[in-house]
Enzyme design. Structure first.
Site, PDB file in Angstrom:
ATOM      1  N   ASP A  25      42.293  38.894  38.219  1.00  0.00           N
ATOM      2  CA  ASP A  25      41.504  40.018  37.729  1.00  0.00           C
ATOM      3  C   ASP A  25      41.597  41.093  38.798  1.00  0.00           C
ATOM      4  O   ASP A  25      40.942  41.009  39.833  1.00  0.00           O
ATOM      5  CB  ASP A  25      40.057  39.556  37.505  1.00  0.00           C
ATOM      6  CG  ASP A  25      39.124  40.705  37.112  1.00  0.00           C
ATOM      7  OD1 ASP A  25      39.604  41.845  36.971  1.00  0.00           O
ATOM      8  OD2 ASP A  25      37.914  40.440  36.941  1.00  0.00           O
ATOM      9  N   LYS A  87      42.580  51.422  41.428  1.00  0.00           N
ATOM     10  CA  LYS A  87      42.800  51.204  39.995  1.00  0.00           C
ATOM     11  C   LYS A  87      42.543  52.484  39.196  1.00  0.00           C
ATOM     12  O   LYS A  87      43.177  52.733  38.174  1.00  0.00           O
ATOM     13  CB  LYS A  87      41.871  50.086  39.516  1.00  0.00           C
ATOM     14  CG  LYS A  87      42.130  49.599  38.103  1.00  0.00           C
ATOM     15  CD  LYS A  87      41.278  48.383  37.805  1.00  0.00           C
ATOM     16  CE  LYS A  87      41.448  47.875  36.395  1.00  0.00           C
ATOM     17  NZ  LYS A  87      40.663  46.633  36.177  1.00  0.00           N
ATOM     18  N   GLU A 187      41.302  42.392  29.417  1.00  0.00           N
ATOM     19  CA  GLU A 187      40.153  41.735  30.053  1.00  0.00           C
ATOM     20  C   GLU A 187      39.195  41.062  29.067  1.00  0.00           C
ATOM     21  O   GLU A 187      38.817  39.908  29.276  1.00  0.00           O
ATOM     22  CB  GLU A 187      39.418  42.748  30.949  1.00  0.00           C
ATOM     23  CG  GLU A 187      40.221  43.065  32.209  1.00  0.00           C
ATOM     24  CD  GLU A 187      39.771  44.322  32.946  1.00  0.00           C
ATOM     25  OE1 GLU A 187      38.731  44.897  32.563  1.00  0.00           O
ATOM     26  OE2 GLU A 187      40.461  44.731  33.895  1.00  0.00           O
ATOM     27  N   ASP A 209      31.408  43.941  27.616  1.00  0.00           N
ATOM     28  CA  ASP A 209      31.789  44.035  29.034  1.00  0.00           C
ATOM     29  C   ASP A 209      31.267  45.333  29.638  1.00  0.00           C
ATOM     30  O   ASP A 209      31.829  46.408  29.437  1.00  0.00           O
ATOM     31  CB  ASP A 209      33.329  43.979  29.127  1.00  0.00           C
ATOM     32  CG  ASP A 209      33.830  44.095  30.570  1.00  0.00           C
ATOM     33  OD1 ASP A 209      33.021  44.310  31.486  1.00  0.00           O
ATOM     34  OD2 ASP A 209      35.056  43.971  30.775  1.00  0.00           O
TER      35      ASP A 209
END
Lengths: 623, 177
Positions: A25, A87, A187, A209
């Site tokens: 992850d 990211k 994800e 999420d």
């Protein structure tokens, strides 16, 4: 040791007991690595027992990069050489990053020719792929130490909303880190896998999420070991950070009101806000202390502060249900992912909307890595190959620009991948030999409102009249969600092909805006599209009449010519300013007025043709 | 599942008909994806990987086509060499066009806030009832091998599905999605 490699002649090669594969992850704030260790898949700790690796890299001259907690500690003292949240920079061009108002504490390398963002550090110029690869490298080292051997493959997770460029750069980073990428996995899908397997469940699962900066919601159906993503949605500018910010502003307001205490820095306030938020996870009130001042944050106040944000998450849930064509009653499980889902207020709102309590057994920070680890274990061949299968979807529509700056969607969002689709287009002008193809991503109807992914040209199309050439444009999206496009002229087989790999990508905030815009602007888009279509129709008629006038203009009486010219002028004016209805009306008007002219031309041509034929017939009969 | 050109119905072991058992379709789809999906070839050589992407894409396309009643209808007609892209003037009756214009006007004239939701629901029921009726009609004409009539009904179905999508979009805007 060499003796161990000797095999009995003709004997069966011993089956390797266990192949080393990990799930990673790669997060904005923290990263994790998970692998199968005997009993099940677990996240792997470093030598000090920490599972979360802060996604921060520090570069120093003549030294290998420092990754994780030690790098994070240098953020304040050495901001130029310490890079966090890389990211967020993936898939973007330097100009795009600089256009943003957000303050980035780095010095960018302006000398890069490709326009890709690279940061100048003591150890040299480092681009985002390199920095991401260094984070992955630290995780690989941890995993290889823990699993006692080299890794054979990895599954890397990406947000469901990551576009083509962001996925491609993630994959590039993994390859640079020496990893064999088995799959890029969304994800939320990973989170569902983490929960779904042991129970052998059937049914529909919502993955909720809520991370630090983004909110994702996905709906999956699970049946006979096959996970099928039915729809995804979310809000890329909503997360725990926004909640901290709201609390921080509330604290600042408390300070000013009665006491007049000097307001500390926003960073300090956010820290206090974050602590108070955590305290409220198992208490009904939290005390905030600054110097001699104290404030009491009640759960009810927090509820007010977060009401709007929580409402937005529920709206996204509703939308995903609709996209999938399901009702709340048809949802069997809700999986919670991301640290912000620890907030009781969030859990309560979710439970209230779905009418059942969400699943929270697995640590919401680790659940994605664990799911990726399970998938990696299966793909590398440690599990029986038919144990489960993931069928994922593409998150944004892919299309091509057509005449009038309109987008023709070739692959709509939420289509199961891999997918291949082809559509035929034709030339617009007589004798057109080149067709430029513009590939775009997004939900809106006009090209200017979507994101440009790539442009390429199909050349040497044989010269034909407008509309005669047949050009087939094929889109292929692979199981990682990466796109390639090819175009072919069918009569000649002339081909042009492109792997869409742009040097920049969509900003997550842009994706979000595009998705929201496509909803709120659906109406405007429809009218904009109608206008473009009406204009196109009008242009075609005007061109046709202009051509006819050149050839057969002498067929018209002066009055007829005048009245035709008047209608042409009326349409030309209306075209630029009128609504679609008005343009249609003016086009229709011109059609009417020119019908007499068309009839005369028709008569003339028929007469000519008949003459030709009779001569032809005579010649034949004399033979 | 070796060929990229097989009839979609044969591919899923289903009878070539308008009525379709969705359960059997998705069960067979999942079973075959389990065999051809690129995930099953993560460790294979490039040509095998490429073939997996092609086969899996083909299977997805076949599944999406049969799953949607409208796309299935078009596909059935195409198997009878009827091109639904080719719209003839007499495929669309004046009555149908007028009715569509009226329905559309109704949709356009609704207030732009939540007060329109009830009317939207009513409009949706009306469209759904028409859809149900015309899907039956399509099956009837198709089974009688009256493909011209079937094609006309197909075009009406196209209008109705588009209208239905616009009703949904209208509702989403008013709900603030």
């Amino acid at each position: 040791m060499a003796l161990l490699q000797i095999q009995e002649p003709g004997g069966k090669q011993a089956k390797p007991l266990h192949r080393r594969a990990v799930g990673i992850d790669l997060g904005t704030t923290n990263s994790l690595v998970a692998a199968s260790c005997g009993t099940g898949v677990e996240t792997l700790p470093d030598s000090t027992g920490q599972h979360l690796l802060p996604s921060v890299v520090h570069y120093a001259k003549g030294k290998p990069p420092l990754v994780g907690g030690e790098a994070k500690a240098l953020l304040v003292d050495d901001p130029l050489n310490t890079i966090a949240s890389v990211k967020r920079l993936l898939g973007k061009s330097l100009s795009e990053l600089k256009a943003k108002q957000d303050y980035l504490p780095f010095e960018f390398d302006e000398a890069r020719a490709d326009g890709a963002p690279a940061i100048l550090t003591e150890a040299g110029s480092k681009d985002v792929v390199q920095i991401s690869a260094d984070i992955l490298g630290a995780l690989v080292a941890r995993a290889e130490a823990s699993l006692k051997g080299a890794l054979e493959g990895a599954v890397i997770t990406v947000p469901a909303y990551f576009n083509d460029a962001q996925r491609q750069q993630t994959k590039d980073a993994a390859q640079l880190a020496g990893l064999n990428v088995l799959r890029l996995l969304n994800e939320p899908t990973a989170a569902a896998v983490a929960y779904g397997l042991d129970s052998n469940d059937q049914g529909n699962v919502v993955v909720f999420d809520l991370g630090g900066g983004t909110f994702d919601v996905s709906l999956l159906s699970l049946k006979n070991g096959v996970f099928e993503v039915l729809a995804t949605g979310g809000d890329t500018s909503l997360g725990g950070d926004d909640i901290d910010h709201a609390i921080a502003e509330w604290i600042a307001a408390q300070l000013q009101e009665p006491a007049g205490v000097a307001v500390p820095s926003m960073a300090k306030l956010r820290q206090l806000a974050n602590a108070a938020k955590h305290e409220l996870s198992d208490k009904t009130q939290a005390t905030i202390l600054i110097n001699q001042f104290s404030a009491l944050l009640e759960e009810s106040t927090l509820k007010q502060l977060t009401a709007d944000m929580i409402r937005r998450t529920i709206t996204s849930c509703r939308r995903v249900l609709r996209d999938a064509g399901l009702t709340v009653a048809e949802i069997d499980n809700i999986v919670m992912v991301g640290g912000s889902t620890r907030m009781p207020l969030v859990r309560d709102a979710v439970a209230e909307f779905f009418g059942k309590a969400p699943l929270t057994d697995i640590d919401p920070d680790k659940v994605v890595a664990i799911g990726a680890g399970i998938q990696a274990d299966m793909l590398i061949g440690n599990k029986s190959p038919d144990s489960f299968l993931l069928l994922d979807v593409n998150p944004l529509s892919l299309g091509i620009e057509t005449m009038g700056e309109l987008v023709e969607k070739i692959i709509p969002r939420n289509t199961t991948i891999p997918v291949a689709k082809a559509q035929e287009f034709t030339t617009f002008k007589d004798g057109q030999t080149v067709m430029s193809l513009h590939v775009v991503q997004g939900e809106r109807e006009l090209v200017s409102d979507c994101r440009s992914l790539a442009r390429f040209e199909l050349r040497d199309i044989p010269s034909m009249v407008a509309g005669a050439a047949k050009i087939r444009v094929s889109f292929q999206v692979d199981a990682d969600g990466l796109l390639s496009v090819s175009a072919e002229e069918l009569s000649t087989g002339k081909k042009a092909e492109i792997q869409v790999k742009p040097s920049y990508g969509l900003e997550s905030s842009v994706i979000e805006e595009m998705l929201q815009d496509s909803q709120s602007h659906a109406k405007i888009d429809m009218e904009a599209r109608s206008i473009k279509e009406a204009q196109l129709e009008a242009t075609q008629l005007l061109d046709a009449i202009a051509n006819a006038l050149l050839v057969d203009g002498n067929l018209l009486s002066p009055e007829e010519a005048d009245s035709l010219a008047e209608s042409i002028k009326a349409l030309e004016t209306t075209m630029t300013t009128g609504s679609s209805v008005q343009i249609h009306a003016a086009t229709e008007e011109l059609n009417q007025v020119s019908s007499e002219f068309a009839a005369k031309r028709m008569d003339l041509h028929i007469a000519n043709a008949l003459r030709g034929e009779s001569i032809d017939a005579m010649e034949k009969s004399t033979d | 599942m070796q060929s990229l050109t097989r009839n979609y119905f044969t591919l899923f072991n289903l009878p070539e008909a308008c009525e379709l058992d969705q359960e059997s379709l998705s069960a067979e789809y999942r079973r075959q994806q389990g065999e051809v999906h690129p995930d099953r070839f993560a460790n294979a050589e490039e040509p095998e990987k490429l073939r997996a992407v092609q086969l899996s894409s083909y299977l997805n396309e076949a599944y999406e086509t049969l799953k949607s009643p409208l796309r299935r209808a078009a596909y059935l007609l195409s198997l009878r060499d009827i091109d639904v892209e080719q719209v003839n003037q007499n495929d669309l009756s004046m009555d149908l066009l007028l009715e569509q214009i009226q329905l559309r006007e109704k949709l356009d004239e609704l207030p732009k806030d939540e007060s329109a939701l009830a009317t939207l629901d009513a409009l949706r029921s009306e469209v759904n009832a028409k859809l149900e009726k015309q899907e039956k009609n399509f099956a009837k004409f198709f089974d009688l091998e009256n493909f011209n009539e079937a094609k006309k009904v197909y075009h009406e179905l196209q209008f109705l599905y588009k209208l239905s999508a616009e009703i949904d979009a209208g509702e989403e805007i008013r709900l603030g999605y």
